[in-house]
Every structure is written in structure tokens, then in C-alpha cells.
Enzyme design. Structure first.
Site: not given
Ligand SMILES: *Cc1c(COP(=O)(O)O)cnc(C)c1O
Length: 374
Positions: A35, A266
Site C-alpha cells: 500500500k 525563508y
Molecule cells: C498497513 C497494514 C499492514 C502492514 O502493517 P506493517 O506494520 O507495516 O507490517 C497489515 N495489515 C493491515 C490491515 C494494514 O492496514
């Protein structure tokens, strides 16, 4: 590369996957969580490497992320962990993507769509074991059974998510165990009713190590797969010898000398105390380096550390390169990564920005030109 770019270490990624494989129980496979553009690493770069390394299940947060991964040639199952609007349900069918079913009301929307259009959509039931974000409550077991027994929406898996698995505080350890037991009790009950649950998954990066005994058919791995922790001092009971995958670099675009008393950038938040060589770099907060790191960031230039000085601008920032010889236009500044004896970990940036590496990495912007394997 023109302004700023990301270099990815393929060997490191594969090594991290292999360490996880050794650490996980034999019957627990890896779901690659790609993701947010694979936590900023570039989903389209990362997913094919994971597939090559034998990862046969992927997860994204958004439908479009899943479609992008599919279009990059991934034929494995892809699960959308987040919400998909009903106006896009047809794309789940078109791209053969599995949708998280967040609650009974949402299941009904999916079922109605399938019935009205004579199609099937594959779904995984989310279970709310205590995080209270999404999912069926354990008391809604009847609704879960109904979803499994329905047609159109075909339930091919069930999962939950732990919310404090990276914390060693006693109360939080108890909470994690209670969440895991809640999930396993629920799936035990469903199994005892003769339901074929399909793919079961509970644990993410930290939990898969800290609460190994609760692993299911898959572990959903995100941040630790990229060889970095969320924070330096997170609770992690086994060291998997993580190897950071991502380096962040940018070009030096201009070098000048200023005198004591003169200020930089800035707001004039940096005043030179000595004759100072100032190098400007083509990266800024619009590329994902938080502006709150102004005067609290450093880079590696020609194998030495250079302090960030003055406010980080939208597209540029300045470094003090007084003590580094022969810095010139076109040289490279490393903001995350190693060069010579110097290393800057993304955990350092996260700590100084009062956040976690997940946020720093996932916000590395689309304007960063390349995500290239080295
Ligand atoms: C983002 C997410 C993961 C991965 O989590 P990490 O801590 O980065 O391994 C797994 N399950 C769900 C439901 C998530 O939203």
C-alpha cells in the site's frame, strides 16, 4: 537523475523476505503489503521482486493501488484492505481483486451489486478484535456465517489486525494477546460450524515476530519487510537482521559562501556564525521531507555529514558544507542511506520529525523522479 531520486536495494529486500521466512512457522506464508506505493518505495518496483521471491498474495489500501499492481503484471491474489466505493465495484470484477468486507452493511452493498449484475466478487471478512477501526464485531458471528453462506459475494478469507503489537508495556501485551485470542476463538467457532474459512491472517510486521504463536495462513508484512523499524526503540523480540531497502538522494544545484551574521532561507531561521559554504539541494517538503525537519536534518556529501541549515523550502533546502572539501554543482547529497563510513537511517528522520518511518517513507512524493534498483 535530475533533481531527487530513490535507489532500491533488491538484495536487501530479498534478504528481508528470507529472514522472515526463517522466522515464521512453516505453514505461514507472506502477504506483501504494498500500500501507499509500497511505503514510498514504489509498488511497481517492489511487487515484481516480491513475486519473484515467491510472495503469492498482495495487499493494498486502495483499489487503484491494487489495479496498478495488477497492471504491472502481478497475477497473484490482491486484497484491498480499505474501502472501495460501490461506483467502483465493477473494477473489482474486471481486475479480479479481492475486497475487504468491513461490516454487514457493506457486505449487503457488495451482495446487491453481485446479484444485480450477475457477477461474483471475492471478499475477506475483517474482524474487529479491539482496534475498533473496521470489521465485524465477534458478536456478529451470525452475519459472518451469512456472508460465507451467501452467493455473489464469495468470502475467501477472514482477518483481523492488532493495534499495539509493537509495544512491550504489560497492559498492551495483554491487550494484543486478548485480540489474538478473540480472533482465533472466532475462527474456531466458525470452523466448528463446518465453514471453510479460506485464507486466514492476523499478524502484521511486528506482531508476526512478537506474537508468532498466533500466526495464521498468512502474515501481512509491510514496514519491517523494507528493513526499517517504525521507531528506533520499538518492541521487537527477535532481530531479523533487517537491511534497509531505500536510499534517498538529490543533486546539489548551487554552492556559495556567506559571512558571519548572514542568514539562510525563508524566515531567516539560520544565522552563520562563521564563514560558511552553503550548498543548495534540489529536494524539499513537496518531495516528502517534512518541513519540521528544518535545522534538524543532515545529509551525506562526499562521504561526510553536512547539517541542514535554515527552513526547508517546497522544492529546495540548504546544507552547510564548510568542512567538506571540493563540493560542487552536480554532487549528490544522501538523505537516507549510506556513503563511506556515514549512515543516515530513516528512523533518525522520523524521530526528529516526531513521527514514525511509515509516515516519512509513504509520503516520499511522486515528484521524486526515479525509483531504481542499484
Ligand atoms: C498497513 C497494514 C499492514 C502492514 O502493517 P506493517 O506494520 O507495516 O507490517 C497489515 N495489515 C493491515 C490491515 C494494514 O492496514
Amino acid at each position: 537523475m535530475d533533481r531527487a531520486w530513490i535507489e532500491l536495494d533488491k538484495e536487501a529486500l530479498i534478504s528481508n523476505i528470507e529472514s522472515y521466512r526463517r522466522a515464521l512457522p512453516d505453514n505461514c506464508k507472506i502477504m506483501g503489503v504494498v500500500k501507499a506505493n509500497s511505503y514510498g518505495h514504489g509498488a511497481l518496483s517492489v511487487a515484481p521482486v516480491l513475486a519473484e521471491a515467491g510472495v503469492d498474495y498482495f495487499a493494498t489500501a486502495a483499489l487503484q493501488e491494487a489495479i496498478d499492481v495488477r497492471e504491472a503484471g502481478i497475477t497473484a491474489d490482491i486484497l484491498v484492505l480499505g474501502y472501495t466505493d460501490p461506483s467502483n465495484f465493477h473494477k473489482l470484477v474486471e481486475y479480479n481483486i479481492t475486497q475487504t468486507v468491513t461490516c454487514p452493511e457493506y457486505a449487503k452493498l457488495l451482495q446487491d451489486y453481485c446479484r444485480e449484475n450477475g457477477v461474483q466478487i471475492s471478499g475477506h471478512i475483517a474482524v474487529d478484535s479491539g482496534m475498533h477501526r473496521i470489521g465485524y464485531l465477534p458478536s456478529q458471528i451470525k452475519d459472518i456465517e451469512n456472508a460465507y453462506n451467501g452467493s455473489g459475494l464469495v468470502i475467501t478469507g477472514i482477518f483481523s489486525h492488532l493495534c499495539v503489537a509493537d509495544d512491550e508495556n504489560e497492559d498492551n501485551v495483554k491487550f494484543s494477546i486478548a485480540q489474538a485470542e478473540c480472533y482465533h476463538k472466532l475462527i474456531g467457532e466458525l470452523e466448528s460450524k463446518g465453514i471453510n474459512l479460506g485464507t486466514t491472517h492476523l499478524l502484521a510486521s511486528y506482531a508476526a515476530i512478537n506474537y508468532k504463536e498466533f500466526n495464521a495462513s498468512y502474515a501481512r508484512l509491510g514496514i519491517l519487510m523494507f528493513g526499517v523499524r517504525s521507531e528506533f526503540d520499538d518492541y521487537l523480540i527477535a532481530d531479523l537482521d533487517p537491511k534497509p531497502v531505500l536510499s534517498l538522494k538529490a543533486h546539489i544545484t548551487s554552492v556559495r559562501t556567506i559571512e558571519p551574521g548572514e542568514t539562510v532561507s525563508y524566515g531567516r531561521k539560520f544565522t552563520a556564525e562563521r564563514t560558511t559554504r552553503v550548498a543548495s539541494v534540489a529536494i524539499g517538503y513537496a518531495d516528502g521531507l517534512p518541513r519540521c525537519l528544518s535545522n534538524r536534518i543532515r545529509a551525506i556529501v562526499n562521504g561526510k555529514y553536512a547539517a541542514g541549515i535554515g527552513r526547508i523550502c517546497m522544492d529546495q533546502l540548504m546544507l552547510d558544507v564548510t568542512d567538506i572539501e571540493d563540493v560542487k554543482v552536480g554532487d549528490t547529497a544522501v538523505f537516507i542511506g549510506c556513503e563511506g563510513d556515514c549512515t543516515i537511517q530513516v528512523e533518525e528522520l522520523a524521530e526528529n520529525a516526531s513521527t514514525i518511518t511509515n509516515e516519512i517513507l509513504s509520503r516520499l512524493g511522486s515528484r521524486i523522479e526515479g525509483r531504481i534498483f542499484i
